[in-house]
Motif scaffolding. Structure first.
Motif, PDB file in Angstrom:
ATOM      1  N   ASP A 109       0.825  -1.225   0.000  1.00  0.00           N
ATOM      2  CA  ASP A 109       0.000   0.000   0.000  1.00  0.00           C
ATOM      3  C   ASP A 109       0.853   1.267   0.000  1.00  0.00           C
ATOM      4  O   ASP A 109       0.479   2.281  -0.583  1.00  0.00           O
ATOM      5  CB  ASP A 109      -0.940  -0.002   1.207  1.00  0.00           C
ATOM      6  CG  ASP A 109      -1.957  -1.146   1.125  1.00  0.00           C
ATOM      7  OD1 ASP A 109      -2.388  -1.627   2.179  1.00  0.00           O
ATOM      8  OD2 ASP A 109      -2.273  -1.582  -0.013  1.00  0.00           O
ATOM      9  N   ALA A 162       1.556   2.163  -3.468  1.00  0.00           N
ATOM     10  CA  ALA A 162       0.407   2.329  -4.371  1.00  0.00           C
ATOM     11  C   ALA A 162       0.150   3.799  -4.674  1.00  0.00           C
ATOM     12  O   ALA A 162      -0.364   4.151  -5.712  1.00  0.00           O
ATOM     13  CB  ALA A 162      -0.829   1.664  -3.769  1.00  0.00           C
ATOM     14  N   TRP A 214      -5.336  -3.153  -6.018  1.00  0.00           N
ATOM     15  CA  TRP A 214      -4.570  -1.954  -5.707  1.00  0.00           C
ATOM     16  C   TRP A 214      -4.904  -0.933  -6.765  1.00  0.00           C
ATOM     17  O   TRP A 214      -5.150  -1.285  -7.921  1.00  0.00           O
ATOM     18  CB  TRP A 214      -3.060  -2.259  -5.710  1.00  0.00           C
ATOM     19  CG  TRP A 214      -2.658  -3.161  -4.598  1.00  0.00           C
ATOM     20  CD1 TRP A 214      -2.511  -2.824  -3.282  1.00  0.00           C
ATOM     21  CD2 TRP A 214      -2.383  -4.576  -4.692  1.00  0.00           C
ATOM     22  NE1 TRP A 214      -2.156  -3.945  -2.559  1.00  0.00           N
ATOM     23  CE2 TRP A 214      -2.076  -5.017  -3.402  1.00  0.00           C
ATOM     24  CE3 TRP A 214      -2.369  -5.497  -5.741  1.00  0.00           C
ATOM     25  CZ2 TRP A 214      -1.748  -6.337  -3.115  1.00  0.00           C
ATOM     26  CZ3 TRP A 214      -2.050  -6.818  -5.482  1.00  0.00           C
ATOM     27  CH2 TRP A 214      -1.746  -7.223  -4.173  1.00  0.00           C
TER      28      TRP A 214
END
Ligand SMILES: O=C(O)c1ccccc1NCC(=O)[C@H](O)[C@H](O)COP(=O)(O)O
Length: 214
Positions: free
Chosen positions: A121, A124, A160
């Motif tokens: 994350d 991302a 994602w």
């Protein structure tokens, strides 16, 4: 298989294999700039490889914790389309490289257990693509390209907010199952299309691409 599947063949070292990858339908080829790798190429060699790429085949320069001087040398001589950061580069370093060269950056993240997934994350929000790979074993010479897979259940149907690529131990025999289980629209391979470390096999390249795009 989803109609828009894409394939990356990584670690190419011969111009005829770059041309073949494009002809077979690969979307990306990867050039490895990591001296310990059997797939390592020099800037001069990569320049020739890039020239062999058909129009539309994306050329990815793979580096590991490279400094700006190393990246400058590649960027000044090789017609690349994307960086692949395969080291411990932070999100801040990824953003810095994006700003310095104006090229997309794919950040590789190594997965071994569920504890490794949340780190994805952090990238991302800054990387343009993710390469979700098997984490290199402790003490391994290479941070990637080890022909090892991870538990695909860990990324099954994960989402994602940017394109991602499944990598790690893929072969012509298992790539379809990996795509079906994970939902990956992009796949990457190196060892699985080699007859020996660093020696790409055209027949295996064709088998992999056909299986992945079937
Ligand atoms: O391929 C290498 O030699 C390599 C060396 C150092 C860092 C990364 C490397 N490869 C990264 C890749 O993108 C590979 O294609 C990926 O790890 C999958 O490799 P494989 O499991 O051999 O298909």
């Amino acid at each position: 298989m989803p109609q828009d599947s894409k394939v990356k063949i990584c670690g190419l070292r011969q111009p005829e294999h770059v041309e073949l990858a494009g002809r077979l339908g690969a979307a990306y080829v990867g050039f490895v700039f990591f001296p310990k790798s059997p797939r390592n190429v020099s800037v001069a060699e990569a320049r020739e490889l890039a020239w062999a790429a058909p129009v539309g085949l994306a050329k990815v320069a793979l580096v590991v914790n490279a400094d700006d001087a190393t990246l400058d040398a590649i960027n000044d001589s090789v017609a690349i389309d994307m960086w692949q950061m395969h080291g411990s580069e932070s999100p801040e370093r990824v953003a810095e490289i994006k700003a310095r060269y104006g090229l997309p950056v794919m950040k590789a993240v190594g997965i071994a257990t569920a504890d490794d997934v949340p780190q994805i994350d952090a990238y991302a929000g800054v990387a343009d693509q993710l390469l979700i790979d098997a984490k290199a074993p402790k003490g391994a010479d290479l941070p990637g390209g080890n022909g090892l897979s991870f538990d695909w259940q860990l990324v099954k149907r994960k989402y994602w907010a940017l394109p991602w690529m499944l990598a790690g131990g893929l072969t012509p025999e298992n790539v379809g199952r990996a795509q079906n289980l994970t939902g990956a629209r992009q796949v990457d391979v190196s060892s699985g299309v080699e007859s020996a470390p660093g020696v790409k096999d055209p027949a295996l390249m064709e088998a992999f691409i056909n299986a992945a795009l079937a």
